[in-house]
Design a protein around this motif. Structure first.
Motif, short mmCIF file in Angstrom:
data_model
loop_
_atom_site.label_atom_id
_atom_site.label_comp_id
_atom_site.label_asym_id
_atom_site.label_seq_id
_atom_site.Cartn_x
_atom_site.Cartn_y
_atom_site.Cartn_z
N ARG A 1 -1.73 9.68 7.62
CA ARG A 1 -2.96 9.67 8.41
C ARG A 1 -4.12 9.06 7.62
O ARG A 1 -4.88 8.24 8.14
CB ARG A 1 -3.29 11.09 8.85
CG ARG A 1 -4.50 11.19 9.77
CD ARG A 1 -4.62 12.58 10.36
NE ARG A 1 -4.73 13.61 9.31
CZ ARG A 1 -3.77 14.49 9.04
NH1 ARG A 1 -2.62 14.47 9.70
NH2 ARG A 1 -3.93 15.39 8.09
N ASN A 2 -4.25 9.44 6.36
CA ASN A 2 -5.36 8.94 5.53
C ASN A 2 -5.24 7.45 5.27
O ASN A 2 -6.25 6.77 5.06
CB ASN A 2 -5.39 9.69 4.20
CG ASN A 2 -5.79 11.15 4.37
OD1 ASN A 2 -6.40 11.52 5.36
ND2 ASN A 2 -5.44 11.97 3.39
N ARG A 3 -4.03 6.92 5.29
CA ARG A 3 -3.81 5.49 5.06
C ARG A 3 -3.68 4.71 6.36
O ARG A 3 -3.37 3.52 6.34
CB ARG A 3 -2.55 5.30 4.19
CG ARG A 3 -2.75 5.75 2.75
CD ARG A 3 -1.43 5.94 2.03
NE ARG A 3 -1.60 6.31 0.63
CZ ARG A 3 -1.94 7.54 0.22
NH1 ARG A 3 -2.13 8.51 1.12
NH2 ARG A 3 -2.09 7.81 -1.06
#
Length: 323
Positions: free
Chosen positions: A34-36
């Motif tokens: 999700r963060n990437r």
């Protein structure tokens, strides 16, 4: 007590710990992707069943069962494109301590039976420290990464129940290898398509900025570029909504960005008046870039509203069918 009985008792005692590790690993994987901003088709996780664990220990003749079986906890990530494999591998190395890696995509024959994936043996990383992680910090787990096409081939070949080349009747082998090749080609062409889509987005930005808009075809990429240029301070929308928007505009008769731009000269004052009226009741109300076009075109072209409802209805019908 037999060794098998001892292993079974030890497994049952450790099962809550394995479950905790599964939860922590899955949470970390989901957060990392999700963060990437890496989109995936599915994330699956499991703790190896007792019978499967015992069978593997006995088949491999492991002396130290719980240390020698690295995949008691397993995660499978099914991604969309070949280029995602590298991105996900980088994410796993950032989050976990990767102790070994086996590429069963590059190192296996294209017709291999179901194991086209990259396998990572990992442990929790430095970020997972403190009393909460003491019982699971040093445990191994496996992460498998494959594309959705590889996953489809794995499932199909598994259900065919042929475990190797010798198992396939001679008269079926050519078809089997042809099918395997089709899956391989599909993966390559999906990757090619996503790269060309990125190129199309860059070309659309250039075309909208530099060319006669009457010569620019209406599609998702060109409409996105046009709206960003015309309304840079207004929020954009998702690609799915933009695609439905383009389909409704096309059904209404708009074929080029130039034809839409010409209509917007008349439609924009209608949209601004609508926005002003709404903002008097809600000071935070503001149309998105798509909203600016949508409101005005709806007033000028009555058939547009029906076309938009038709497109949305078809999408809802597909969604219900897929559930």
């Amino acid at each position: 007590m037999t060794m098998g009985s001892e292993l079974r008792d030890q497994y049952r005692d450790r099962l809550p710990t394995f479950k905790r590790l599964e939860e922590e690993v899955r949470f970390s994987v989901e957060a990392a992707l999700r963060n990437r901003h890496i989109k995936v088709h599915a994330i699956q996780s499991r703790v190896k069943t007792l019978d499967s664990f015992i069978e593997k220990v006995e088949r491999k003749e492991y002396a130290d069962a719980f240390n020698d079986v690295p995949d008691i906890v397993g995660i499978r990530i099914v991604c969309l494109f070949l280029s995602d494999l590298r991105k996900i591998g980088d994410a796993l190395r950032d989050v976990f301590e990767v102790t070994s890696e086996e590429n069963k995509i590059e190192n296996e024959d294209v017709a291999s039976f179901g194991y086209m994936s990259i396998h990572y043996i990992c442990q929790l990383g430095d970020a997972n420290s403190g009393p909460r992680y003491n019982s699971i910090k040093d445990l191994q787990f496996e992460v498998q990464v494959r594309t959705i096409v590889m996953d489809a081939w794995a499932n199909v070949s598994h259900h065919l129940d042929y475990k190797g080349e010798a198992s396939i009747p001679r008269q079926l082998r050519r078809d089997f290898h042809a099918l395997s090749g089709l899956f391989y080609v599909a993966d390559q062409h999906f990757e090619l398509f996503v790269r060309e889509a990125a190129d199309a987005e860059r070309d659309a930005i250039r075309d909208v900025a530099n060319e006669n808009l009457d010569d620019v075809d209406l599609n998702v990429e060109t409409l996105t570029a046009y709206l960003r240029a015309r309304y840079p301070d207004r929020n954009s929308t998702t690609k799915m909504v933009m695609s439905e928007f383009v389909e409704a505009l096309a059904l209404t008769g708009f074929k080029t960005i130039g034809s839409l731009d010409a209509a917007m000269r008349e439609a924009e004052p209608i949209s601004l008046a609508f926005e002003k009226d709404r903002s008097e009741r809600n000071k935070n109300y503001r149309l998105t870039a798509v909203g600016m076009v949508n409101v005005g075109i709806r007033q000028l072209y009555p058939e547009y509203s029906e076309n938009r409802r038709r497109i949305q209805s078809e999408r809802v019908g597909r969604d219900k069918h897929d559930q």
